[in-house]
Enzyme design. Structure first.
Site, PDB file in Angstrom:
ATOM      1  N   LEU A  69       1.872  -0.905  -1.158  1.00  0.00           N
ATOM      2  CA  LEU A  69       2.048  -2.145  -0.363  1.00  0.00           C
ATOM      3  C   LEU A  69       2.134  -3.267  -1.175  1.00  0.00           C
ATOM      4  O   LEU A  69       1.823  -3.287  -2.388  1.00  0.00           O
ATOM      5  CB  LEU A  69       0.883  -2.420   0.442  1.00  0.00           C
ATOM      6  CG  LEU A  69       0.478  -1.369   1.534  1.00  0.00           C
ATOM      7  CD1 LEU A  69      -0.717  -1.547   2.185  1.00  0.00           C
ATOM      8  CD2 LEU A  69       1.704  -1.340   2.500  1.00  0.00           C
ATOM      9  N   ASP A  70       2.838  -4.412  -0.517  1.00  0.00           N
ATOM     10  CA  ASP A  70       2.886  -5.710  -1.334  1.00  0.00           C
ATOM     11  C   ASP A  70       1.698  -6.256  -1.655  1.00  0.00           C
ATOM     12  O   ASP A  70       0.751  -6.047  -0.781  1.00  0.00           O
ATOM     13  CB  ASP A  70       3.838  -6.794  -0.575  1.00  0.00           C
ATOM     14  CG  ASP A  70       5.262  -6.149  -0.226  1.00  0.00           C
ATOM     15  OD1 ASP A  70       5.787  -5.515  -1.120  1.00  0.00           O
ATOM     16  OD2 ASP A  70       5.848  -6.793   0.745  1.00  0.00           O
ATOM     17  N   MET A  71       1.431  -7.308  -2.527  1.00  0.00           N
ATOM     18  CA  MET A  71       0.138  -7.741  -2.888  1.00  0.00           C
ATOM     19  C   MET A  71      -0.509  -8.487  -1.632  1.00  0.00           C
ATOM     20  O   MET A  71      -1.631  -8.349  -1.262  1.00  0.00           O
ATOM     21  CB  MET A  71       0.344  -8.558  -4.201  1.00  0.00           C
ATOM     22  CG  MET A  71      -0.838  -9.317  -4.587  1.00  0.00           C
ATOM     23  SD  MET A  71      -0.856  -9.977  -6.054  1.00  0.00           S
ATOM     24  CE  MET A  71      -0.158 -11.716  -5.318  1.00  0.00           C
ATOM     25  N   HIS A  94       9.948  -5.514   1.073  1.00  0.00           N
ATOM     26  CA  HIS A  94       9.889  -6.751   1.599  1.00  0.00           C
ATOM     27  C   HIS A  94      10.696  -6.341   3.136  1.00  0.00           C
ATOM     28  O   HIS A  94      11.074  -7.731   3.725  1.00  0.00           O
ATOM     29  CB  HIS A  94      10.534  -7.722   0.967  1.00  0.00           C
ATOM     30  CG  HIS A  94       9.802  -8.392  -0.099  1.00  0.00           C
ATOM     31  ND1 HIS A  94      10.029  -9.372  -0.681  1.00  0.00           N
ATOM     32  CD2 HIS A  94       8.615  -7.697  -0.579  1.00  0.00           C
ATOM     33  CE1 HIS A  94       9.025  -9.724  -1.577  1.00  0.00           C
ATOM     34  NE2 HIS A  94       8.270  -8.603  -1.601  1.00  0.00           N
ATOM     35  N   THR A 152       0.295  -8.223   1.464  1.00  0.00           N
ATOM     36  CA  THR A 152       0.192  -7.444   2.378  1.00  0.00           C
ATOM     37  C   THR A 152      -1.353  -6.553   2.631  1.00  0.00           C
ATOM     38  O   THR A 152      -1.586  -6.106   1.309  1.00  0.00           O
ATOM     39  CB  THR A 152       1.150  -6.216   2.566  1.00  0.00           C
ATOM     40  OG1 THR A 152       2.337  -6.918   2.922  1.00  0.00           O
ATOM     41  CG2 THR A 152       1.023  -5.299   4.143  1.00  0.00           C
TER      42      THR A 152
END
Length: 225
Positions: free
Chosen positions: A70-72, A168, A74
């Site tokens: 996951l994105d940082m 993203h 999120t």
């Protein structure tokens, strides 16, 4: 069998162990965790910070194996494998888009329609990486379904179901339809960025075939906003 996670610091590497609130499920094959916003999924490139969910998982359970990220910014649910066989099984499902994912987001503005679909190809914006952008000539196919859950005075809570897994993707797609996610430091204008203390994007559920027996299984991480 459920395992109680350890709490504290890995003395060898100085990495925090998993906090109890990060643990969702543990069995012989799987480790299901709830990643907080602001924590990396995997280590940053040196000399960046090395603390991340993967390092914490391994500090608590040395056999934990990464499956996805996951994105940082999120928060939400991530699955780790506990055996090589389970890792291969889960990777196969992700690669073939058999894993079903649900995200919850709060976006800027009031969305009038109740549901819809965004189908816009994405590519890395290399001069401004890690940003991504819509590109019809060279972008890779990206598809997101969305559904309104609640409308606020100046924002909308939506359920997002990505059908592809581009970097993203949800952030760019919501911006592209005129509703950037609140608190998004990459894609939101200043007023939308300031409207929330963190990125209002959370990975709520994962549904996949359990590596042991193949039964469809759903895990959920409670939405923190």
């Amino acid at each position: 069998m459920q395992r109680k996670p350890a709490v504290g610091i890995d003395a060898d590497h100085g990495i925090p162990l998993l906090a109890p609130e990060m643990m969702i499920h543990s069995d012989t094959h799987l480790l299901i965790l709830n990643k907080p916003s602001g924590l990396l999924s995997v280590p940053a490139k040196p000399p960046g910070p090395q603390d991340c969910l993967e390092a914490r998982a391994k500090a608590s359970d040395p056999g934990a194996l990464l499956v996805h990220r996951l994105d940082m910014d999120t928060s939400g649910i991530m699955v780790f494998a506990r055996t090589k066989l389970a890792q291969r099984h889960l990777n196969w499902q992700f690669e073939r888009r058999q894993v079903r994912k649900t995200y919850i987001a709060r976006v800027a503005g009031v969305i009038e329609a109740d549901e819809g679909r965004v189908e816009l190809p994405l590519i890395c914006d290399w001069p401004n990486r890690p940003l991504q952008m819509v590109c019809f000539e060279r972008g890779r196919a990206a598809l997101t379904d969305w559904r309104v859950l609640a409308r606020e005075a100046n924002a909308t809570r939506v359920e997002l179901r990505p059908r592809t897994g581009r970097s993203h993707q949800l952030r760019v797609h919501m911006k592209a339809i005129g509703h950037p996610i609140l608190g998004d430091k990459f894609y939101a204008p200043p007023d939308v960025l300031a409207a929330a203390p963190r990125l209002q994007l959370h990975a709520q559920t994962l549904t996949f075939m359990h590596p042991d027996g193949g039964a469809w299984t759903t895990f959920e991480a409670a939405v923190p906003f």
